[in-house]
Design a protein around this motif. Sequence first.
Motif, PDB file in Angstrom:
ATOM      1  N   SER A   1      -4.472 -15.379  32.633  1.00 15.16           N
ATOM      2  CA  SER A   1      -4.231 -15.353  31.193  1.00 15.16           C
ATOM      3  C   SER A   1      -4.972 -14.166  30.585  1.00 15.16           C
ATOM      4  CB  SER A   1      -4.722 -16.654  30.563  1.00 15.16           C
ATOM      5  OG  SER A   1      -6.112 -16.807  30.792  1.00 15.16           O
ATOM      6  N   ALA A   2      -4.458 -13.666  29.462  1.00 10.81           N
ATOM      7  CA  ALA A   2      -4.977 -12.429  28.881  1.00 10.81           C
ATOM      8  C   ALA A   2      -6.439 -12.605  28.465  1.00 10.81           C
ATOM      9  CB  ALA A   2      -4.130 -12.023  27.696  1.00 10.81           C
ATOM     10  N   TYR A   3      -7.287 -11.801  29.059  1.00 10.14           N
ATOM     11  CA  TYR A   3      -8.712 -11.774  28.749  1.00 10.14           C
ATOM     12  C   TYR A   3      -8.962 -10.708  27.691  1.00 10.14           C
ATOM     13  CZ  TYR A   3     -13.742 -11.559  29.876  1.00 10.14           C
ATOM     14  OH  TYR A   3     -15.115 -11.581  29.835  1.00 10.14           O
ATOM     15  N   LEU A   4      -8.293  -9.577  27.893  1.00  6.87           N
ATOM     16  CA  LEU A   4      -8.282  -8.488  26.920  1.00  6.87           C
ATOM     17  C   LEU A   4      -6.850  -8.344  26.432  1.00  6.87           C
ATOM     18  CD1 LEU A   4      -9.523  -5.942  25.525  1.00  6.87           C
ATOM     19  CD2 LEU A   4      -8.956  -4.686  27.618  1.00  6.87           C
ATOM     20  N   SER A   5      -6.667  -8.430  25.123  1.00  2.95           N
ATOM     21  CA  SER A   5      -5.321  -8.391  24.550  1.00  2.95           C
ATOM     22  C   SER A   5      -5.242  -7.294  23.495  1.00  2.95           C
ATOM     23  CB  SER A   5      -4.979  -9.752  23.926  1.00  2.95           C
ATOM     24  OG  SER A   5      -3.667  -9.757  23.431  1.00  2.95           O
TER      25      SER A   5
ATOM     26  N   SER B   1      -5.432   1.512  13.189  1.00  5.62           N
ATOM     27  CA  SER B   1      -4.724   1.639  11.912  1.00  5.62           C
ATOM     28  C   SER B   1      -3.867   0.404  11.675  1.00  5.62           C
ATOM     29  CB  SER B   1      -3.850   2.904  11.918  1.00  5.62           C
ATOM     30  OG  SER B   1      -4.639   4.058  12.091  1.00  5.62           O
ATOM     31  N   THR B   2      -3.236  -0.074  12.760  1.00  7.38           N
ATOM     32  CA  THR B   2      -2.458  -1.315  12.698  1.00  7.38           C
ATOM     33  C   THR B   2      -2.727  -2.104  13.970  1.00  7.38           C
ATOM     34  OG1 THR B   2      -0.543  -0.224  13.705  1.00  7.38           O
ATOM     35  CG2 THR B   2      -0.598  -0.304  11.307  1.00  7.38           C
ATOM     36  N   GLY B   3      -2.483  -3.416  13.923  1.00  3.57           N
ATOM     37  CA  GLY B   3      -2.649  -4.258  15.100  1.00  3.57           C
ATOM     38  C   GLY B   3      -4.090  -4.695  15.289  1.00  3.57           C
ATOM     39  N   ALA B   4      -4.386  -5.192  16.493  1.00  4.50           N
ATOM     40  CA  ALA B   4      -5.718  -5.737  16.767  1.00  4.50           C
ATOM     41  C   ALA B   4      -5.991  -5.723  18.264  1.00  4.50           C
ATOM     42  CB  ALA B   4      -5.821  -7.167  16.241  1.00  4.50           C
ATOM     43  N   VAL B   5      -7.276  -5.742  18.602  1.00  2.00           N
ATOM     44  CA  VAL B   5      -7.724  -5.894  19.984  1.00  2.00           C
ATOM     45  C   VAL B   5      -8.577  -7.154  20.057  1.00  2.00           C
ATOM     46  CG1 VAL B   5      -9.087  -4.897  21.862  1.00  2.00           C
ATOM     47  CG2 VAL B   5      -7.712  -3.398  20.411  1.00  2.00           C
ATOM     48  N   LEU B   6      -8.223  -8.033  20.994  1.00  2.82           N
ATOM     49  CA  LEU B   6      -8.982  -9.265  21.203  1.00  2.82           C
ATOM     50  C   LEU B   6      -9.584  -9.250  22.604  1.00  2.82           C
ATOM     51  CD1 LEU B   6      -6.436 -11.884  19.773  1.00  2.82           C
ATOM     52  CD2 LEU B   6      -8.397 -10.891  18.590  1.00  2.82           C
ATOM     53  N   LEU B   7     -10.870  -9.565  22.691  1.00  3.19           N
ATOM     54  CA  LEU B   7     -11.548  -9.688  23.974  1.00  3.19           C
ATOM     55  C   LEU B   7     -12.140 -11.080  24.065  1.00  3.19           C
ATOM     56  CD1 LEU B   7     -12.659  -8.668  26.648  1.00  3.19           C
ATOM     57  CD2 LEU B   7     -14.555  -7.599  25.398  1.00  3.19           C
ATOM     58  N   ASP B   8     -11.671 -11.840  25.051  1.00  2.00           N
ATOM     59  CA  ASP B   8     -12.154 -13.211  25.233  1.00  2.00           C
ATOM     60  C   ASP B   8     -12.024 -13.989  23.917  1.00  2.00           C
ATOM     61  OD1 ASP B   8     -13.114 -15.300  26.718  1.00  2.00           O
ATOM     62  OD2 ASP B   8     -15.208 -14.648  26.693  1.00  2.00           O
ATOM     63  N   ASN B   9     -10.877 -13.766  23.254  1.00  2.00           N
ATOM     64  CA  ASN B   9     -10.496 -14.463  22.010  1.00  2.00           C
ATOM     65  C   ASN B   9     -11.303 -14.054  20.784  1.00  2.00           C
ATOM     66  OD1 ASN B   9      -8.401 -16.048  23.192  1.00  2.00           O
ATOM     67  ND2 ASN B   9      -9.988 -17.348  24.102  1.00  2.00           N
TER      68      ASN B   9
END
Length: 265
Positions: A3-7, A62-70
């Motif tokens: 499952s995505a850990y870094l998204s 500028s747009t979007g997001a980065v998620l690490l471990d939620n």
Amino acid sequence: MASAYLSIEQVGKSFTRGGSTTQVLADIDLKVGRGEYISIIGHSGCGKSTLLNIVAGLTPVSTGAVLLDNSEVNAPGPDRAVVFQNHSLLPWLTVYDNVRLAVDKVFRGRKSAAERHDWTMHNLDLVQMAHARTRRPSEISGGMKQRVGIARALAMEPKVLLLDEPFGALDALTRAHLQDSVMQIHASLGNTVMMITHDVDEAVLLSDRIVMMTNGPAARIGEILDVPLARPRERLDLVADPTYLRCRAAVLKFLYERHRLVEAA
């Protein structure tokens, strides 16, 4: 894939200078599993380093997001350690003190002084640099400096290790030795790695997947290639391996086609 850990979710990045705006990245979507080794490859100017700097929290999206471990990434933090092509060691500190500085910053209050010493030495041992612990950066080779930089990054126990062309300035033999060291460390620690590279063979040798970027401006992910080679990997065994050769050819074909598009423009 796990499952995505870094998204990396719909990430775009634009820079504005002197009244004109340039879109560097557009709609970047990438899911990275825990323990996965990902390489990002593409021609110069395709935003590879910008993407890595966004994941590091050094450059805002500028747009979007980065998620690490939620958790959303919006600033630098010890859960993401970066190793640059330029080793960026402090020249007035010894090898030991360059690593210890990071250990003290992350673990002061959580480990005793003796434990922090042991942890510093453990990470120098990981990269075979304990013997040079009293030397300063000016007294060691370029490859040794990169080993110390990797030790310093690993000593922070990051959730993701970010490598920005870490072997690019090294001679071929030193580069090969360091690639082997990084493979061994990844095998023993099971850490999550994202690496920027221009080197096709390096990408295929080290990676679980290779992310191929289209040309900028407004670069996107063009293709993602799985590298189904068993680990541990021995470079000499792979020279004639059909899977290795197929993956290598696929990346070269992608890059060559992108190069033709530039020449035709």
